[in-house]
Write a protein that holds these residues in place. Sequence first.
Motif, PDB file in Angstrom:
ATOM      1  N   LEU A 273       0.831  -1.200   0.000  1.00 39.82           N
ATOM      2  CA  LEU A 273       0.000   0.000   0.000  1.00 39.82           C
ATOM      3  C   LEU A 273       0.867   1.251   0.000  1.00 39.82           C
ATOM      4  O   LEU A 273       0.587   2.202  -0.734  1.00 39.82           O
ATOM      5  CB  LEU A 273      -0.956   0.001   1.194  1.00 39.82           C
ATOM      6  N   ILE A 274       1.916   1.253   0.772  1.00 38.98           N
ATOM      7  CA  ILE A 274       2.834   2.405   0.798  1.00 38.98           C
ATOM      8  C   ILE A 274       3.465   2.599  -0.573  1.00 38.98           C
ATOM      9  O   ILE A 274       3.596   3.730  -1.056  1.00 38.98           O
ATOM     10  CB  ILE A 274       3.899   2.231   1.902  1.00 38.98           C
TER      11      ILE A 274
ATOM     12  N   SER B  14       3.925   5.708  -5.534  1.00 37.68           N
ATOM     13  CA  SER B  14       4.047   5.677  -6.994  1.00 37.68           C
ATOM     14  C   SER B  14       2.870   6.326  -7.708  1.00 37.68           C
ATOM     15  O   SER B  14       2.959   6.651  -8.881  1.00 37.68           O
ATOM     16  CB  SER B  14       4.207   4.239  -7.479  1.00 37.68           C
ATOM     17  N   ALA B  15       1.766   6.516  -6.989  1.00 39.37           N
ATOM     18  CA  ALA B  15       0.553   7.039  -7.625  1.00 39.37           C
ATOM     19  C   ALA B  15       0.651   8.522  -7.926  1.00 39.37           C
ATOM     20  O   ALA B  15      -0.156   9.049  -8.676  1.00 39.37           O
ATOM     21  CB  ALA B  15      -0.657   6.770  -6.741  1.00 39.37           C
TER      22      ALA B  15
ATOM     23  N   ARG C 217      -5.477   5.152  -6.613  1.00 37.28           N
ATOM     24  CA  ARG C 217      -6.754   4.566  -7.003  1.00 37.28           C
ATOM     25  C   ARG C 217      -6.894   3.218  -6.322  1.00 37.28           C
ATOM     26  O   ARG C 217      -6.230   2.261  -6.691  1.00 37.28           O
ATOM     27  CB  ARG C 217      -6.808   4.427  -8.517  1.00 37.28           C
ATOM     28  N   LEU C 218      -7.758   3.201  -5.311  1.00 38.72           N
ATOM     29  CA  LEU C 218      -7.974   1.996  -4.516  1.00 38.72           C
ATOM     30  C   LEU C 218      -9.447   1.609  -4.519  1.00 38.72           C
ATOM     31  O   LEU C 218      -9.911   0.920  -3.612  1.00 38.72           O
ATOM     32  CB  LEU C 218      -7.472   2.226  -3.088  1.00 38.72           C
TER      33      LEU C 218
ATOM     34  N   ILE D  39      -3.219   0.667   8.476  1.00 35.42           N
ATOM     35  CA  ILE D  39      -3.139   1.900   7.680  1.00 35.42           C
ATOM     36  C   ILE D  39      -2.795   3.071   8.612  1.00 35.42           C
ATOM     37  O   ILE D  39      -2.927   4.223   8.271  1.00 35.42           O
ATOM     38  CB  ILE D  39      -4.481   2.118   6.933  1.00 35.42           C
ATOM     39  N   ILE D  40      -2.315   2.751   9.790  1.00 38.71           N
ATOM     40  CA  ILE D  40      -2.024   3.762  10.807  1.00 38.71           C
ATOM     41  C   ILE D  40      -1.076   4.820  10.252  1.00 38.71           C
ATOM     42  O   ILE D  40      -0.021   4.508   9.701  1.00 38.71           O
ATOM     43  CB  ILE D  40      -1.428   3.104  12.069  1.00 38.71           C
ATOM     44  N   ARG D  41      -1.517   6.095  10.382  1.00 42.98           N
ATOM     45  CA  ARG D  41      -0.759   7.291  10.020  1.00 42.98           C
ATOM     46  C   ARG D  41      -0.366   7.392   8.536  1.00 42.98           C
ATOM     47  O   ARG D  41       0.499   8.184   8.191  1.00 42.98           O
ATOM     48  CB  ARG D  41       0.493   7.420  10.887  1.00 42.98           C
ATOM     49  N   LEU D  42      -0.988   6.610   7.660  1.00 42.63           N
ATOM     50  CA  LEU D  42      -0.686   6.737   6.234  1.00 42.63           C
ATOM     51  C   LEU D  42      -1.449   7.917   5.643  1.00 42.63           C
ATOM     52  O   LEU D  42      -2.528   8.268   6.100  1.00 42.63           O
ATOM     53  CB  LEU D  42      -1.025   5.449   5.484  1.00 42.63           C
TER      54      LEU D  42
END
Length: 148
Positions: free
Chosen positions: A9-10, A15-16, A21-22, A32-35
């Motif tokens: 995910l990182i 790269s996005a 786009r998810l 997903i903490i602090r992302l």
Amino acid sequence: MAELTRKELIMVINSAGQRPRLAGVDLSALDIIRLDLENSNMRGASLQASKMQEAILRTTNMTGVNMTGTQAPYADFHKAILVAANLTLANVQGARLTEVNLTNAILNGANLQGANLKGATVTGVQFDEATVWPDGKRGSAGNPNNYV
């Protein structure tokens, strides 16, 4: 189970460029903490039981996401679109929900204690007696329109 690992995910976020786009991706039980997912397209994604503490989700399209049991205390959802989102049993305690569109969202059993809903759209929001409002009131003792 999530389709991506935290590391993957990182990589997607980095790269996005400007807008990951998810849409429709299964991110269930993912850390997903602090992302920083600001301005992402997460429409229809599954975030069931995800850990999203202090995640940045400003201006993210989260229409129809399933956040059942998600832990997102102190996350920043400023101006996010959560139309028809399922936040059943979600913990968004202390979250920034300013100017969020929660039209037809499901908040059954959700913990919103201390959350900021200023300017939020709450038309058609569903809740039950287990819902905890920003001021600590439960269920019908509170009203979503009192907090916007």
